[in-house]
Motif scaffolding. Structure first.
Motif, PDB file in Angstrom:
ATOM      1  N   CYS A 150       0.975  -1.514   0.079  1.00  0.00           N
ATOM      2  CA  CYS A 150      -0.069   0.347  -0.310  1.00  0.00           C
ATOM      3  C   CYS A 150       1.142   1.307   0.190  1.00  0.00           C
ATOM      4  N   ASP A 151       0.098   2.464  -0.425  1.00  0.00           N
ATOM      5  CA  ASP A 151       1.036   3.369  -1.134  1.00  0.00           C
ATOM      6  C   ASP A 151       0.066   5.039  -0.402  1.00  0.00           C
ATOM      7  N   GLY A 152       0.360   5.633   0.313  1.00  0.00           N
ATOM      8  CA  GLY A 152      -0.382   6.407   1.287  1.00  0.00           C
ATOM      9  C   GLY A 152       0.490   7.703   0.391  1.00  0.00           C
ATOM     10  N   VAL A 153      -1.350   8.497   0.136  1.00  0.00           N
ATOM     11  CA  VAL A 153      -1.109   9.318  -0.883  1.00  0.00           C
ATOM     12  C   VAL A 153      -0.853  10.492   0.649  1.00  0.00           C
ATOM     13  N   SER A 154       0.269  11.522  -0.313  1.00  0.00           N
ATOM     14  CA  SER A 154       0.978  12.448   0.435  1.00  0.00           C
ATOM     15  C   SER A 154      -0.415  13.864   1.012  1.00  0.00           C
ATOM     16  N   SER A 155      -0.946  13.769   0.042  1.00  0.00           N
ATOM     17  CA  SER A 155      -1.534  15.305   0.540  1.00  0.00           C
ATOM     18  C   SER A 155      -3.109  14.619   0.677  1.00  0.00           C
ATOM     19  N   ALA A 156      -3.221  13.957   1.458  1.00  0.00           N
ATOM     20  CA  ALA A 156      -3.669  14.006   2.783  1.00  0.00           C
ATOM     21  C   ALA A 156      -3.804  12.950   3.418  1.00  0.00           C
ATOM     22  N   THR A 157      -4.888  13.554   5.321  1.00  0.00           N
ATOM     23  CA  THR A 157      -3.959  13.935   6.363  1.00  0.00           C
ATOM     24  C   THR A 157      -3.596  11.687   6.573  1.00  0.00           C
ATOM     25  N   ARG A 158      -2.349  12.292   7.740  1.00  0.00           N
ATOM     26  CA  ARG A 158      -1.541  10.506   7.426  1.00  0.00           C
ATOM     27  C   ARG A 158      -2.350   9.666   6.990  1.00  0.00           C
TER      28      ARG A 158
ATOM     29  N   ASP B  46      -0.065  19.438  10.939  1.00  0.00           N
ATOM     30  CA  ASP B  46      -0.660  19.087  10.027  1.00  0.00           C
ATOM     31  C   ASP B  46      -1.085  19.849   9.122  1.00  0.00           C
ATOM     32  N   PRO B  47      -0.870  20.472   7.894  1.00  0.00           N
ATOM     33  CA  PRO B  47      -1.872  20.957   6.657  1.00  0.00           C
ATOM     34  C   PRO B  47      -2.438  20.821   6.193  1.00  0.00           C
ATOM     35  N   HIS B  48      -3.180  19.047   6.151  1.00  0.00           N
ATOM     36  CA  HIS B  48      -4.559  18.634   5.404  1.00  0.00           C
ATOM     37  C   HIS B  48      -5.244  18.490   6.082  1.00  0.00           C
ATOM     38  N   ARG B  49      -5.186  18.870   7.759  1.00  0.00           N
ATOM     39  CA  ARG B  49      -6.260  18.294   8.578  1.00  0.00           C
ATOM     40  C   ARG B  49      -7.238  18.151   8.429  1.00  0.00           C
TER      41      ARG B  49
END
Length: 487
Positions: free
Chosen positions: A256-264, A319-322
């Motif tokens: 699995c690869d986390g989406v960097s633009s998303a939270t956590r 976190d800027p996307h929280r």
């Protein structure tokens, strides 16, 4: 008989208080020392008045080197002080107070595995003691630097341990063997790591556990690395094996690869990989068809990621996307059961097939959920044009609460020859996108050494720049002996 004349002082300083003397002085003007019979200055041994005969007993343990092995304590040798009084049975401090024989003026030895350095002159009156139980030692004179292997050797009244902190077993007072549950610093290899992740010896920040992960389980292995540009590893993987109801083995690999633009994103990838793996381990032994089990595993992974968005206070304040995007990730997985190879995916992580003998062509087993793939599928752009566009890697499918519509993809294959399945994130395939490039990088012995094969692939991505997290699982596929037709 000629009367005996008072003897001139042989020293320029008073033997009692070291005040300067003048020629002809019979008494010290400072302390009143009687200078009528001053002995000659000491040379190589103890000063003895002219005409006196003193028997000096040999110290026990003398080795013939001229240096006694054990010091004689005051009171053991008969004699008198300058006033004619018998010597006291106990040593005397500089301030005149009595001390016990076992607590003489020398400091106890500091034990150490290395050599010891001793500093300073011998104790007053030649007395020394080791409070730690070692035998006292004597020294005829000061020894600024004397090295020995034990607490009773050498000389001087100060003994300081001199271990090398770079040597094993010494690091700022810490033992090289960490206590249970403690870790050694990766930088100095000696200090212990505190609960904040820093070395107590050199202060070096330690790599986090997920910065580099490796796992080998029988015939499957996976490696994940943070890469050279990202501040954390947002990828995750799970490898496992179980058995079908008939006893045939089933081997699983999930990446699995986390989406960097998303939270956590790191939590999202970890939750998805663990949930999908757990579902497959539970459903395959019940006899669920591998392709159906893969489909359900992806749904279970999506549910696990969705639940992260509902956790109160889980987003970090910095976190800027929280407040913008829910936790999200991509997923790709493979299951090998007998003659069947099943893959499933959502997003742009991929699975490749590479034959062992390289006589057959390698192939990509998945299609990306991305903007570029949509343009090619719709016939609007060629593959070269689409992937050259800056929007090429924008994904159109993912696991997360804000996904437009979840469409798990699954496919089943029956290879007619042995080979290797490479399951990876775009951190790898960006540096080996075509199946032929992946086959060229993969070692020829990857089927027999899957962990080494995964390490080589991750190293290829790092050598290429390591712009993203890199995760790859290598899953060998062996054709059953009975043979099987190709699909």
């Amino acid at each position: 008989m000629t009367p005996q004349m008072p003897q001139q002082a042989a020293w320029s300083k008073c033997p009692g208080c070291e005040e300067p003397l003048e020629s002809g002085d019979l008494f010290c003007g400072a302390c009143g020392y009687d200078l009528s019979a001053v002995p000659e200055p000491p040379r190589d041994g103890p000063a003895v008045a002219a005409g006196a005969h003193v028997h000096w007993p040999e110290a026990p343990g003398a080795d013939g080197s001229g240096r006694p092995g054990t010091l004689q304590q005051p009171g053991e040798v008969p004699g008198t002080d300058s006033g004619g009084r018998e010597l006291p049975a106990t040593p005397v401090r500089f301030d005149g107070s009595d001390i016990a024989p076992a607590a003489a003026t020398a400091r106890p030895a500091v034990q150490g595995a290395g050599t010891a350095a001793r500093f300073g002159p011998a104790a007053p009156g030649g007395a020394a003691s080791a409070a730690s139980g070692a035998s006292p030692a004597a020294d005829p004179g000061p020894a600024p630097h004397s090295y020995g292997s034990g607490s009773g050797s050498g000389s001087g009244d100060f003994e300081l341990a001199a271990p090398d902190p770079r040597a094993a077993g010494h690091c700022g007072g810490h033992s090289a063997a960490p206590p249970p549950g403690a870790k050694l610093c990766v930088a100095c290899r000696a200090g212990h790591v505190d609960h904040d992740g820093y070395c107590e010896n050199c202060g070096h920040a330690q790599p986090r556990e997920r910065d580099h992960m490796e796992q080998e389980l029988g015939s499957v292995a996976a490696v994940s690395d943070r890469g050279l540009r990202h501040h954390r590893n947002e990828d995750s993987f799970a490898v496992s094996s179980t058995a079908m109801p008939d006893g045939s083995p089933a081997v699983i690999a999930i990446v699995c690869d986390g989406v960097s633009s998303a939270t956590r994103p790191d939590d999202a990838s970890s939750a998805a990989a663990g949930s999908a793996n757990d579902h497959l381990l539970a459903s395959l032994p019940r006899g669920t068809h591998p392709q159906q089990a893969m489909h359900e595993a992806i749904l279970a992974a999506a549910s696990a990621v969705n639940s992260l968005a509902a956790e109160p206070g889980a987003a970090m304040e910095h976190d800027p996307h929280r407040h913008q995007n829910a936790p999200a990730c991509t997923l790709v997985g493979a299951v090998v059961v007998g003659e069947l190879l099943v893959v499933g995916w959502v997003g742009d992580s991929r699975a490749y097939w590479v034959p062992d003998d390289r006589s057959g062509p390698p192939a990509r087993l998945t299609e990306d959920d991305s903007w570029a793939a949509q343009m090619v599928s719709a016939g609007l752009m060629s593959e070269a044009e689409a992937y050259a566009d800056e929007r090429a890697h924008a994904i159109t499918g993912w696991l997360g609460a804000d996904a437009y519509e979840l469409e798990p993809h699954t496919a089943a294959f029956k290879p007619d020859r042995p080979g290797v399945v490479v399951v990876c994130t775009d951190g790898l395939w960006n540096y080996a996108e075509a199946p032929e490039e992946m086959a060229q990088v993969l070692p020829p012995d990857a089927a027999g050494r899957p962990l080494h094969g995964a390490q080589v692939l991750v190293g290829h991505a790092l050598d290429g720049g390591g712009h993203d997290n890199v995760t790859v699982a290598v899953l060998p596929f062996a054709v059953p002996r009975q043979g099987a037709g190709s699909a």
